[in-house]
Write a protein that holds these residues in place. Structure first.
Motif, short mmCIF file in Angstrom:
data_model
loop_
_atom_site.label_atom_id
_atom_site.label_comp_id
_atom_site.label_asym_id
_atom_site.label_seq_id
_atom_site.Cartn_x
_atom_site.Cartn_y
_atom_site.Cartn_z
N ASN A 103 -49.53 31.05 -22.95
CA ASN A 103 -48.10 30.70 -22.93
C ASN A 103 -47.18 31.91 -22.99
OD1 ASN A 103 -48.98 28.11 -22.82
ND2 ASN A 103 -48.37 27.55 -24.90
N ILE A 104 -47.78 33.10 -23.17
CA ILE A 104 -46.91 34.27 -23.29
C ILE A 104 -47.15 35.32 -22.21
CG2 ILE A 104 -46.49 34.03 -25.78
CD1 ILE A 104 -48.64 36.16 -26.23
N SER A 105 -48.22 35.16 -21.44
CA SER A 105 -48.46 36.24 -20.47
C SER A 105 -49.00 35.70 -19.15
CB SER A 105 -49.45 37.25 -21.05
OG SER A 105 -50.44 36.59 -21.78
N LYS A 137 -50.57 14.91 -17.35
CA LYS A 137 -50.19 13.99 -16.28
C LYS A 137 -49.13 12.97 -16.68
CE LYS A 137 -52.58 10.87 -13.15
NZ LYS A 137 -53.87 10.21 -12.92
N TYR A 138 -49.18 12.53 -17.93
CA TYR A 138 -48.29 11.43 -18.33
C TYR A 138 -47.09 11.90 -19.15
CZ TYR A 138 -51.89 8.54 -16.37
OH TYR A 138 -52.77 7.98 -15.49
N ASN A 142 -43.65 17.30 -17.21
CA ASN A 142 -45.03 17.70 -16.92
C ASN A 142 -45.25 19.22 -16.81
OD1 ASN A 142 -47.55 18.02 -15.80
ND2 ASN A 142 -47.39 16.25 -14.46
N THR A 143 -44.18 19.99 -16.89
CA THR A 143 -44.32 21.42 -16.68
C THR A 143 -45.19 22.04 -17.76
OG1 THR A 143 -42.24 21.58 -17.85
CG2 THR A 143 -42.18 21.83 -15.45
#
Ligand code: BES
Ligand code: MN
Ligand code: ZN
Length: 490
Positions: A103-105, A137-138, A142-143
Protein backbone atom coordinates in the motif's frame (compact mmCIF):
# COMPACT_ATOMS: atom_id res chain seq x y z
CA UNK A 1 3.00 -7.43 -11.35
CA UNK A 2 6.32 -7.54 -13.14
CA UNK A 3 9.37 -9.50 -11.94
CA UNK A 4 12.81 -8.39 -13.05
CA UNK A 5 16.27 -9.86 -12.56
CA UNK A 6 19.07 -7.35 -12.15
CA UNK A 7 22.79 -7.85 -11.69
CA UNK A 8 23.36 -4.32 -10.49
CA UNK A 9 24.34 -3.65 -6.89
CA UNK A 10 21.35 -3.13 -4.57
CA UNK A 11 22.85 0.18 -3.54
CA UNK A 12 22.32 1.44 -7.07
CA UNK A 13 18.97 -0.07 -8.07
CA UNK A 14 16.21 2.54 -7.97
CA UNK A 15 13.11 1.30 -6.16
CA UNK A 16 10.69 2.51 -3.52
CA UNK A 17 11.95 -0.10 -1.07
CA UNK A 18 15.03 -2.22 -0.64
CA UNK A 19 14.20 -5.50 1.12
CA UNK A 20 16.95 -7.17 3.13
CA UNK A 21 16.56 -10.53 4.88
CA UNK A 22 18.43 -11.10 8.11
CA UNK A 23 18.77 -14.18 10.29
CA UNK A 24 18.14 -14.06 13.98
CA UNK A 25 21.18 -12.67 15.74
CA UNK A 26 23.13 -12.43 12.48
CA UNK A 27 26.26 -10.28 12.44
CA UNK A 28 26.13 -7.69 9.67
CA UNK A 29 28.17 -8.79 6.67
CA UNK A 30 27.99 -8.68 2.88
CA UNK A 31 25.15 -6.65 1.42
CA UNK A 32 23.58 -5.71 4.76
CA UNK A 33 26.89 -4.43 6.05
CA UNK A 34 27.51 -2.35 2.96
CA UNK A 35 23.99 -0.89 3.09
CA UNK A 36 24.32 -0.20 6.80
CA UNK A 37 27.75 1.40 6.33
CA UNK A 38 26.49 3.55 3.46
CA UNK A 39 23.60 4.65 5.68
CA UNK A 40 26.08 5.50 8.45
CA UNK A 41 24.85 2.75 10.76
CA UNK A 42 21.16 3.71 10.54
CA UNK A 43 19.95 0.07 10.14
CA UNK A 44 21.82 -1.10 13.19
CA UNK A 45 20.71 1.88 15.30
CA UNK A 46 17.06 1.44 14.41
CA UNK A 47 17.22 -2.33 15.02
CA UNK A 48 18.59 -1.75 18.50
CA UNK A 49 16.05 0.95 19.25
CA UNK A 50 13.15 -1.25 18.16
CA UNK A 51 14.55 -4.52 19.57
CA UNK A 52 14.42 -6.07 16.11
CA UNK A 53 16.40 -9.31 16.24
CA UNK A 54 15.49 -11.02 12.97
CA UNK A 55 12.64 -13.27 14.17
CA UNK A 56 10.57 -14.80 11.37
CA UNK A 57 7.34 -12.83 11.06
CA UNK A 58 8.98 -9.58 12.22
CA UNK A 59 10.19 -6.73 10.07
CA UNK A 60 11.53 -3.23 10.48
CA UNK A 61 11.12 -0.25 8.15
CA UNK A 62 13.69 2.47 7.72
CA UNK A 63 11.46 5.19 6.27
CA UNK A 64 14.11 7.25 4.55
CA UNK A 65 17.55 6.67 3.11
CA UNK A 66 18.16 10.41 2.54
CA UNK A 67 19.42 9.73 -0.96
CA UNK A 68 22.43 7.78 0.28
CA UNK A 69 21.33 4.70 -1.66
CA UNK A 70 19.10 4.53 -4.73
CA UNK A 71 16.06 3.05 -2.90
CA UNK A 72 13.89 5.40 -0.86
CA UNK A 73 13.36 3.08 2.11
CA UNK A 74 14.74 -0.12 3.54
CA UNK A 75 12.73 -3.00 4.97
CA UNK A 76 14.65 -5.38 7.17
CA UNK A 77 12.83 -8.68 7.35
CA UNK A 78 13.50 -11.46 9.85
CA UNK A 79 14.44 -14.88 8.49
CA UNK A 80 14.35 -16.54 11.92
CA UNK A 81 16.90 -19.11 13.06
CA UNK A 82 19.44 -19.98 10.39
CA UNK A 83 19.24 -23.67 11.33
CA UNK A 84 15.49 -23.70 10.60
CA UNK A 85 15.72 -21.89 7.28
CA UNK A 86 13.97 -23.57 4.29
CA UNK A 87 12.23 -22.43 1.12
CA UNK A 88 9.04 -22.24 3.20
CA UNK A 89 10.78 -19.45 5.12
CA UNK A 90 11.29 -17.62 1.84
CA UNK A 91 7.65 -18.02 0.84
CA UNK A 92 6.59 -16.63 4.21
CA UNK A 93 9.00 -13.72 3.80
CA UNK A 94 7.46 -12.99 0.38
CA UNK A 95 3.97 -12.94 1.93
CA UNK A 96 4.99 -10.77 4.86
CA UNK A 97 6.97 -8.27 2.80
CA UNK A 98 4.27 -7.70 0.22
CA UNK A 99 1.63 -7.19 2.91
CA UNK A 100 3.89 -4.59 4.57
CA UNK A 101 4.71 -2.64 1.43
CA UNK A 102 1.94 -3.06 -1.13
CA UNK A 103 0.00 0.00 0.00
CA UNK A 104 2.97 2.32 0.19
CA UNK A 105 5.23 1.46 -2.71
CA UNK A 106 5.11 0.59 -6.38
CA UNK A 107 8.49 -1.11 -6.67
CA UNK A 108 10.74 -3.17 -4.42
CA UNK A 109 14.15 -4.70 -4.83
CA UNK A 110 15.03 -7.94 -3.05
CA UNK A 111 18.63 -8.56 -2.25
CA UNK A 112 19.14 -12.25 -2.89
CA UNK A 113 22.12 -12.97 -0.69
CA UNK A 114 20.17 -15.77 0.92
CA UNK A 115 18.10 -16.67 -2.12
CA UNK A 116 20.02 -17.90 -5.11
CA UNK A 117 19.61 -21.68 -4.86
CA UNK A 118 17.24 -23.34 -7.34
CA UNK A 119 13.65 -22.74 -6.20
CA UNK A 120 14.46 -19.70 -4.07
CA UNK A 121 13.11 -17.15 -6.56
CA UNK A 122 10.06 -19.38 -6.94
CA UNK A 123 9.46 -19.44 -3.20
CA UNK A 124 9.80 -15.68 -2.71
CA UNK A 125 7.72 -14.75 -5.76
CA UNK A 126 5.06 -17.32 -4.87
CA UNK A 127 4.84 -15.65 -1.46
CA UNK A 128 4.66 -12.21 -3.05
CA UNK A 129 1.84 -13.25 -5.40
CA UNK A 130 -0.09 -15.12 -2.70
CA UNK A 131 0.41 -12.32 -0.20
CA UNK A 132 -0.95 -9.66 -2.52
CA UNK A 133 -4.29 -11.46 -2.89
CA UNK A 134 -7.38 -9.38 -2.09
CA UNK A 135 -11.08 -10.04 -2.65
CA UNK A 136 -12.68 -6.66 -3.35
CA UNK A 137 -15.33 -7.64 -5.86
CA UNK A 138 -18.29 -6.67 -3.71
CA UNK A 139 -16.96 -3.37 -2.37
CA UNK A 140 -18.46 -0.48 -4.30
CA UNK A 141 -15.24 1.51 -3.97
CA UNK A 142 -13.53 -1.53 -5.41
CA UNK A 143 -10.27 0.37 -5.82
CA UNK A 144 -7.52 -1.72 -4.27
CA UNK A 145 -4.83 0.08 -2.28
CA UNK A 146 -2.28 -2.26 -3.82
CA UNK A 147 0.31 -0.13 -5.64
CA UNK A 148 2.97 -2.74 -6.32
CA UNK A 149 3.97 -3.01 -9.97
CA UNK A 150 7.57 -4.14 -10.03
CA UNK A 151 9.62 -6.62 -8.03
CA UNK A 152 13.35 -6.66 -8.78
CA UNK A 153 15.64 -9.48 -7.70
CA UNK A 154 19.22 -8.39 -7.42
CA UNK A 155 21.59 -11.28 -8.02
CA UNK A 156 24.44 -12.26 -10.26
CA UNK A 157 24.19 -15.93 -9.36
CA UNK A 158 20.79 -16.67 -10.92
CA UNK A 159 20.55 -17.55 -14.62
CA UNK A 160 18.00 -15.54 -16.61
CA UNK A 161 16.31 -18.67 -18.02
CA UNK A 162 15.96 -20.22 -14.56
CA UNK A 163 14.59 -16.96 -13.24
CA UNK A 164 11.91 -16.77 -15.95
CA UNK A 165 10.94 -20.40 -15.41
CA UNK A 166 10.57 -19.98 -11.67
CA UNK A 167 8.52 -16.80 -12.01
CA UNK A 168 6.20 -18.52 -14.50
CA UNK A 169 5.74 -21.47 -12.18
CA UNK A 170 5.06 -19.15 -9.23
CA UNK A 171 2.39 -17.38 -11.27
CA UNK A 172 0.71 -20.66 -12.13
CA UNK A 173 0.70 -21.83 -8.51
CA UNK A 174 -0.57 -18.47 -7.27
CA UNK A 175 -3.25 -18.18 -9.97
CA UNK A 176 -4.51 -21.68 -9.16
CA UNK A 177 -4.54 -21.00 -5.42
CA UNK A 178 -6.23 -17.64 -5.95
CA UNK A 179 -8.90 -19.25 -8.14
CA UNK A 180 -9.74 -21.52 -5.21
CA UNK A 181 -9.75 -18.53 -2.86
CA UNK A 182 -12.07 -16.55 -5.13
CA UNK A 183 -14.52 -19.43 -5.39
CA UNK A 184 -14.64 -19.85 -1.61
CA UNK A 185 -15.07 -16.10 -1.10
CA UNK A 186 -17.97 -15.76 -3.53
CA UNK A 187 -21.29 -15.39 -1.72
CA UNK A 188 -23.46 -18.51 -1.83
CA UNK A 189 -26.28 -16.75 -3.69
CA UNK A 190 -23.84 -16.28 -6.56
CA UNK A 191 -21.76 -19.44 -6.34
CA UNK A 192 -24.50 -22.07 -6.68
CA UNK A 193 -23.83 -25.64 -7.83
CA UNK A 194 -24.75 -24.62 -11.42
CA UNK A 195 -22.33 -21.69 -11.25
CA UNK A 196 -19.60 -23.95 -9.91
CA UNK A 197 -20.22 -26.25 -12.88
CA UNK A 198 -19.92 -23.29 -15.26
CA UNK A 199 -16.58 -22.34 -13.73
CA UNK A 200 -15.46 -25.97 -14.02
CA UNK A 201 -16.31 -26.10 -17.71
CA UNK A 202 -14.41 -22.85 -18.25
CA UNK A 203 -11.35 -24.29 -16.46
CA UNK A 204 -11.66 -27.35 -18.71
CA UNK A 205 -12.00 -25.25 -21.84
CA UNK A 206 -9.00 -23.06 -20.98
CA UNK A 207 -6.84 -26.07 -20.19
CA UNK A 208 -7.99 -28.48 -22.89
CA UNK A 209 -9.46 -30.91 -20.36
CA UNK A 210 -12.40 -33.22 -20.89
CA UNK A 211 -15.46 -32.04 -18.99
CA UNK A 212 -18.66 -33.87 -18.13
CA UNK A 213 -21.37 -32.28 -16.04
CA UNK A 214 -24.35 -34.24 -14.75
CA UNK A 215 -27.50 -32.23 -14.12
CA UNK A 216 -30.42 -33.17 -11.87
CA UNK A 217 -31.92 -35.65 -14.35
CA UNK A 218 -28.58 -37.36 -14.99
CA UNK A 219 -27.78 -37.54 -11.28
CA UNK A 220 -31.19 -39.09 -10.64
CA UNK A 221 -30.87 -41.52 -13.53
CA UNK A 222 -27.43 -42.68 -12.42
CA UNK A 223 -28.59 -43.26 -8.86
CA UNK A 224 -26.31 -40.73 -7.21
CA UNK A 225 -28.67 -40.82 -4.28
CA UNK A 226 -26.41 -39.08 -1.82
CA UNK A 227 -26.59 -35.92 -3.93
CA UNK A 228 -30.30 -36.51 -4.50
CA UNK A 229 -30.97 -36.72 -0.76
CA UNK A 230 -28.85 -33.78 0.40
CA UNK A 231 -30.04 -31.47 -2.38
CA UNK A 232 -33.70 -32.30 -1.89
CA UNK A 233 -34.30 -29.45 0.55
CA UNK A 234 -32.99 -26.84 -1.90
CA UNK A 235 -34.42 -25.01 -4.89
CA UNK A 236 -30.98 -25.14 -6.49
CA UNK A 237 -30.37 -28.27 -8.55
CA UNK A 238 -27.28 -30.39 -7.76
CA UNK A 239 -24.35 -30.89 -10.12
CA UNK A 240 -21.83 -33.67 -10.49
CA UNK A 241 -18.65 -32.46 -12.17
CA UNK A 242 -16.07 -34.67 -13.86
CA UNK A 243 -12.93 -33.14 -15.42
CA UNK A 244 -10.26 -35.35 -16.96
CA UNK A 245 -6.65 -34.57 -17.73
CA UNK A 246 -5.23 -37.08 -20.22
CA UNK A 247 -1.44 -37.04 -20.61
CA UNK A 248 -0.07 -36.96 -24.18
CA UNK A 249 1.86 -40.21 -23.75
CA UNK A 250 0.05 -43.35 -22.66
CA UNK A 251 0.17 -43.53 -18.91
CA UNK A 252 0.61 -46.22 -16.28
CA UNK A 253 -1.30 -44.41 -13.62
CA UNK A 254 -4.67 -42.78 -12.89
CA UNK A 255 -5.49 -40.64 -9.88
CA UNK A 256 -8.84 -39.23 -8.79
CA UNK A 257 -8.98 -35.96 -6.84
CA UNK A 258 -12.39 -35.60 -5.24
CA UNK A 259 -13.88 -32.47 -3.67
CA UNK A 260 -16.84 -31.74 -1.40
CA UNK A 261 -18.86 -29.01 -3.12
CA UNK A 262 -21.57 -27.94 -0.68
CA UNK A 263 -22.09 -24.34 -1.84
CA UNK A 264 -23.97 -23.58 1.37
CA UNK A 265 -24.42 -25.74 4.45
CA UNK A 266 -27.33 -24.59 6.60
CA UNK A 267 -27.24 -27.94 8.35
CA UNK A 268 -30.51 -28.94 6.69
CA UNK A 269 -33.34 -29.86 9.06
CA UNK A 270 -30.71 -30.35 11.78
CA UNK A 271 -30.27 -26.63 11.36
CA UNK A 272 -27.05 -24.98 12.46
CA UNK A 273 -27.27 -22.11 14.98
CA UNK A 274 -26.55 -18.72 13.32
CA UNK A 275 -22.97 -18.42 14.52
CA UNK A 276 -22.03 -21.78 13.03
CA UNK A 277 -24.00 -21.21 9.82
CA UNK A 278 -22.07 -18.06 9.01
CA UNK A 279 -18.98 -18.92 6.90
CA UNK A 280 -20.69 -22.02 5.50
CA UNK A 281 -20.18 -20.68 1.98
CA UNK A 282 -16.75 -22.22 2.53
CA UNK A 283 -18.25 -25.70 2.45
CA UNK A 284 -17.28 -26.05 -1.20
CA UNK A 285 -13.62 -25.51 -0.27
CA UNK A 286 -12.67 -29.04 -1.35
CA UNK A 287 -14.22 -28.54 -4.78
CA UNK A 288 -12.42 -25.21 -5.14
CA UNK A 289 -9.14 -27.05 -4.55
CA UNK A 290 -10.05 -29.59 -7.25
CA UNK A 291 -10.63 -26.79 -9.78
CA UNK A 292 -7.42 -24.96 -8.78
CA UNK A 293 -5.48 -28.19 -9.15
CA UNK A 294 -7.00 -29.06 -12.55
CA UNK A 295 -6.17 -25.58 -13.82
CA UNK A 296 -2.51 -26.09 -12.87
CA UNK A 297 -2.30 -29.70 -14.05
CA UNK A 298 -3.51 -28.71 -17.52
CA UNK A 299 -0.39 -26.54 -17.82
CA UNK A 300 2.13 -28.72 -15.94
CA UNK A 301 1.13 -31.83 -17.90
CA UNK A 302 2.40 -34.58 -15.56
CA UNK A 303 2.66 -38.19 -16.79
CA UNK A 304 -0.44 -39.33 -14.94
CA UNK A 305 -4.14 -39.32 -15.83
CA UNK A 306 -6.10 -37.14 -13.39
CA UNK A 307 -9.84 -37.21 -12.78
CA UNK A 308 -11.18 -34.18 -10.94
CA UNK A 309 -14.53 -35.08 -9.38
CA UNK A 310 -16.92 -32.78 -7.56
CA UNK A 311 -20.24 -33.53 -5.89
CA UNK A 312 -22.03 -30.22 -5.49
CA UNK A 313 -25.32 -29.10 -3.99
CA UNK A 314 -26.81 -26.95 -1.24
CA UNK A 315 -27.84 -28.34 2.15
CA UNK A 316 -31.14 -26.60 2.92
CA UNK A 317 -34.40 -27.06 4.80
CA UNK A 318 -37.11 -27.01 2.09
CA UNK A 319 -40.29 -29.07 2.32
CA UNK A 320 -38.72 -31.98 0.46
CA UNK A 321 -35.57 -31.92 2.60
CA UNK A 322 -34.04 -35.26 3.61
CA UNK A 323 -34.67 -36.12 7.22
CA UNK A 324 -33.11 -37.83 10.17
CA UNK A 325 -34.36 -41.48 10.06
CA UNK A 326 -34.31 -41.54 6.25
CA UNK A 327 -32.41 -44.39 4.62
CA UNK A 328 -30.46 -43.64 1.45
CA UNK A 329 -29.57 -46.24 -1.17
CA UNK A 330 -26.04 -45.18 -2.01
CA UNK A 331 -24.50 -45.31 -5.48
CA UNK A 332 -22.46 -48.41 -4.63
CA UNK A 333 -25.46 -50.31 -3.23
CA UNK A 334 -24.79 -49.73 0.47
CA UNK A 335 -27.53 -48.24 2.63
CA UNK A 336 -27.08 -45.16 4.83
CA UNK A 337 -29.23 -44.29 7.82
CA UNK A 338 -29.48 -40.53 8.24
CA UNK A 339 -28.82 -39.59 11.85
CA UNK A 340 -27.98 -35.95 11.29
CA UNK A 341 -28.72 -33.96 8.13
CA UNK A 342 -25.76 -31.71 8.99
CA UNK A 343 -23.41 -34.62 8.29
CA UNK A 344 -24.15 -34.06 4.59
CA UNK A 345 -20.63 -33.84 3.18
CA UNK A 346 -19.91 -37.53 3.64
CA UNK A 347 -23.27 -38.36 2.06
CA UNK A 348 -22.55 -36.50 -1.20
CA UNK A 349 -18.96 -37.75 -1.19
CA UNK A 350 -20.29 -41.31 -1.14
CA UNK A 351 -21.43 -40.78 -4.75
CA UNK A 352 -18.18 -39.21 -5.89
CA UNK A 353 -15.95 -41.81 -4.24
CA UNK A 354 -17.93 -44.78 -5.63
CA UNK A 355 -17.87 -43.12 -9.04
CA UNK A 356 -14.06 -42.79 -8.78
CA UNK A 357 -13.84 -46.52 -8.01
CA UNK A 358 -15.81 -47.25 -11.20
CA UNK A 359 -13.25 -45.25 -13.16
CA UNK A 360 -10.68 -47.89 -12.10
CA UNK A 361 -8.32 -45.36 -10.62
CA UNK A 362 -5.11 -46.37 -8.82
CA UNK A 363 -5.41 -43.80 -6.07
CA UNK A 364 -8.11 -41.53 -4.66
CA UNK A 365 -7.49 -38.35 -2.69
CA UNK A 366 -10.44 -36.38 -1.39
CA UNK A 367 -10.55 -32.93 0.14
CA UNK A 368 -13.48 -31.80 2.23
CA UNK A 369 -14.43 -29.21 4.82
CA UNK A 370 -15.89 -32.21 6.57
CA UNK A 371 -15.96 -31.87 10.34
CA UNK A 372 -15.87 -29.30 13.10
CA UNK A 373 -14.29 -32.09 15.14
CA UNK A 374 -11.14 -31.91 12.99
CA UNK A 375 -10.79 -28.23 13.90
CA UNK A 376 -11.32 -29.03 17.58
CA UNK A 377 -8.56 -31.62 17.35
CA UNK A 378 -5.98 -29.85 15.21
CA UNK A 379 -6.88 -26.17 15.29
CA UNK A 380 -7.54 -23.84 12.38
CA UNK A 381 -4.23 -24.12 10.57
CA UNK A 382 -3.75 -27.87 10.17
CA UNK A 383 -5.68 -30.34 8.03
CA UNK A 384 -6.37 -33.91 9.20
CA UNK A 385 -5.24 -36.75 6.95
CA UNK A 386 -6.76 -40.22 7.15
CA UNK A 387 -7.15 -43.13 4.77
CA UNK A 388 -6.74 -46.83 4.08
CA UNK A 389 -3.20 -46.83 2.72
CA UNK A 390 -0.23 -45.66 4.75
CA UNK A 391 2.01 -45.24 1.70
CA UNK A 392 -0.43 -42.86 0.06
CA UNK A 393 -0.98 -40.99 3.34
CA UNK A 394 2.80 -40.59 3.63
CA UNK A 395 2.98 -39.24 0.08
CA UNK A 396 0.35 -36.63 0.88
CA UNK A 397 1.98 -35.73 4.19
CA UNK A 398 5.37 -35.36 2.52
CA UNK A 399 3.94 -33.23 -0.28
CA UNK A 400 2.21 -30.96 2.23
CA UNK A 401 5.35 -30.65 4.36
CA UNK A 402 7.42 -29.67 1.37
CA UNK A 403 5.03 -26.91 0.22
CA UNK A 404 4.44 -25.65 3.76
CA UNK A 405 0.78 -26.59 4.15
CA UNK A 406 0.31 -28.16 7.57
CA UNK A 407 -1.29 -31.61 7.80
CA UNK A 408 -1.40 -34.25 10.52
CA UNK A 409 -2.52 -37.85 10.41
CA UNK A 410 -5.37 -39.05 12.61
CA UNK A 411 -5.69 -42.76 13.47
CA UNK A 412 -8.37 -45.00 11.97
CA UNK A 413 -8.91 -46.69 15.33
CA UNK A 414 -10.77 -49.97 14.79
CA UNK A 415 -12.58 -49.67 18.12
CA UNK A 416 -14.22 -46.45 16.93
CA UNK A 417 -15.72 -48.07 13.87
CA UNK A 418 -18.67 -49.34 15.91
CA UNK A 419 -19.85 -45.71 16.17
CA UNK A 420 -21.23 -45.68 12.65
CA UNK A 421 -22.89 -49.11 12.74
CA UNK A 422 -26.63 -48.77 12.14
CA UNK A 423 -29.47 -50.93 13.42
CA UNK A 424 -31.62 -50.29 10.32
CA UNK A 425 -29.08 -49.85 7.51
CA UNK A 426 -25.46 -50.75 6.67
CA UNK A 427 -24.03 -47.60 8.20
CA UNK A 428 -25.22 -44.36 9.72
CA UNK A 429 -24.00 -40.93 8.75
CA UNK A 430 -22.93 -39.76 12.20
CA UNK A 431 -21.48 -41.23 15.37
CA UNK A 432 -21.14 -39.58 18.76
CA UNK A 433 -19.26 -36.33 19.33
CA UNK A 434 -16.09 -38.23 20.14
CA UNK A 435 -13.61 -38.76 17.33
CA UNK A 436 -15.92 -37.07 14.83
CA UNK A 437 -13.23 -36.43 12.22
CA UNK A 438 -12.23 -40.08 12.30
CA UNK A 439 -15.74 -41.57 12.17
CA UNK A 440 -16.45 -39.29 9.21
CA UNK A 441 -13.43 -40.77 7.43
CA UNK A 442 -14.58 -44.27 8.40
CA UNK A 443 -17.91 -43.53 6.77
CA UNK A 444 -16.13 -42.51 3.55
CA UNK A 445 -14.03 -45.67 3.67
CA UNK A 446 -17.20 -47.62 2.85
CA UNK A 447 -17.20 -46.12 -0.64
CA UNK A 448 -13.62 -46.55 -1.84
CA UNK A 449 -13.52 -50.34 -2.10
CA UNK A 450 -9.93 -51.60 -2.23
CA UNK A 451 -8.54 -48.50 -3.90
CA UNK A 452 -5.72 -46.78 -1.98
CA UNK A 453 -7.35 -43.66 -0.62
CA UNK A 454 -6.42 -40.60 1.43
CA UNK A 455 -8.90 -38.15 2.91
CA UNK A 456 -7.91 -34.60 3.80
CA UNK A 457 -10.24 -32.81 6.20
CA UNK A 458 -9.63 -29.11 5.46
CA UNK A 459 -12.44 -27.73 7.68
CA UNK A 460 -9.89 -25.64 9.62
CA UNK A 461 -7.39 -24.27 7.13
CA UNK A 462 -9.76 -23.76 4.14
CA UNK A 463 -11.07 -20.51 5.59
CA UNK A 464 -9.75 -17.85 7.95
CA UNK A 465 -12.20 -15.72 9.90
CA UNK A 466 -9.42 -13.23 10.50
CA UNK A 467 -6.39 -12.38 8.45
CA UNK A 468 -3.45 -14.30 9.92
CA UNK A 469 0.29 -13.86 9.52
CA UNK A 470 0.52 -16.12 6.44
CA UNK A 471 -3.10 -16.30 5.28
CA UNK A 472 -5.61 -13.85 3.86
CA UNK A 473 -8.99 -13.42 5.49
CA UNK A 474 -11.59 -15.77 3.95
CA UNK A 475 -10.71 -18.55 1.53
CA UNK A 476 -7.07 -19.69 1.64
CA UNK A 477 -6.86 -22.20 -1.20
CA UNK A 478 -5.31 -24.62 1.29
CA UNK A 479 -4.60 -27.94 -0.41
CA UNK A 480 -4.00 -26.66 -3.93
CA UNK A 481 -0.23 -26.61 -3.53
CA UNK A 482 -0.11 -29.96 -1.71
CA UNK A 483 -2.09 -31.76 -4.41
CA UNK A 484 -0.14 -30.16 -7.27
CA UNK A 485 3.07 -31.32 -5.57
CA UNK A 486 1.68 -34.82 -5.07
CA UNK A 487 0.48 -35.11 -8.69
CA UNK A 488 3.41 -33.51 -10.48
CA UNK A 489 6.31 -33.81 -8.06
CA UNK A 490 6.84 -30.08 -8.68
N1 BES B 1 -19.42 -28.35 6.86
C1 BES B 1 -19.48 -28.88 8.16
C2 BES B 1 -18.13 -28.97 8.86
C3 BES B 1 -17.46 -27.67 9.17
C4 BES B 1 -17.65 -27.04 10.38
C5 BES B 1 -16.58 -27.12 8.27
C6 BES B 1 -17.02 -25.85 10.67
C7 BES B 1 -15.92 -25.92 8.55
C8 BES B 1 -16.16 -25.30 9.75
C9 BES B 1 -20.07 -30.28 8.11
O1 BES B 1 -21.00 -30.51 7.11
C10 BES B 1 -20.79 -30.50 9.41
O2 BES B 1 -21.74 -29.82 9.65
N2 BES B 1 -20.31 -31.46 10.20
C11 BES B 1 -20.90 -31.76 11.45
C12 BES B 1 -20.98 -33.27 11.57
C13 BES B 1 -21.81 -33.75 12.71
C14 BES B 1 -23.26 -33.37 12.51
C15 BES B 1 -21.68 -35.24 12.81
C16 BES B 1 -20.03 -31.16 12.53
O3 BES B 1 -18.80 -31.13 12.37
O4 BES B 1 -20.56 -30.70 13.53
MN1 MN C 1 -22.96 -29.95 7.66
ZN1 ZN D 1 -20.86 -29.38 5.45
Amino acid sequence: MEFILSTESVLKIKADILVLGIFKGQKYSGVIKSVNDTLKGALKDLSEEEDFEGDLGKSLMLSSTLGKIASKRVLLVGLGEKAEFTQNTLRKVGILVIKKIKNISSSAVFSSEVSSSPGDVLAVSEGVLLGSYEFNKYKTNNTSENKIEKIIFSSNKIKAATFTQEIEFARLIADSTNLARDLVNEPPMYLTPSKLAEVASQVAKDGGLKCEIFDYAEIEKRGMNGLMAVSSGSEEPPRFIHLTYEPAKKTRKTIAVVGKGITFDSGGLCLKPPDSMRTMKMDMGGSAVVLGVMKAIAVLKPQVRVHGLIASCENMTGGKAYKPDDVINAYNGKTIEVINTDAEGRVVLSDALSYAVELKVDEIVDLATLTGACMVGLGSYTAGVMGNDQKLIDKIRNASDSVGEKTWQLPMDDELRAEIKSSVADIKNAGSKMGGAITAAMFLENFVGDVPWAHIDIAGPAFMEKESLWNPIGGTGFGVRTIIKYLSGK
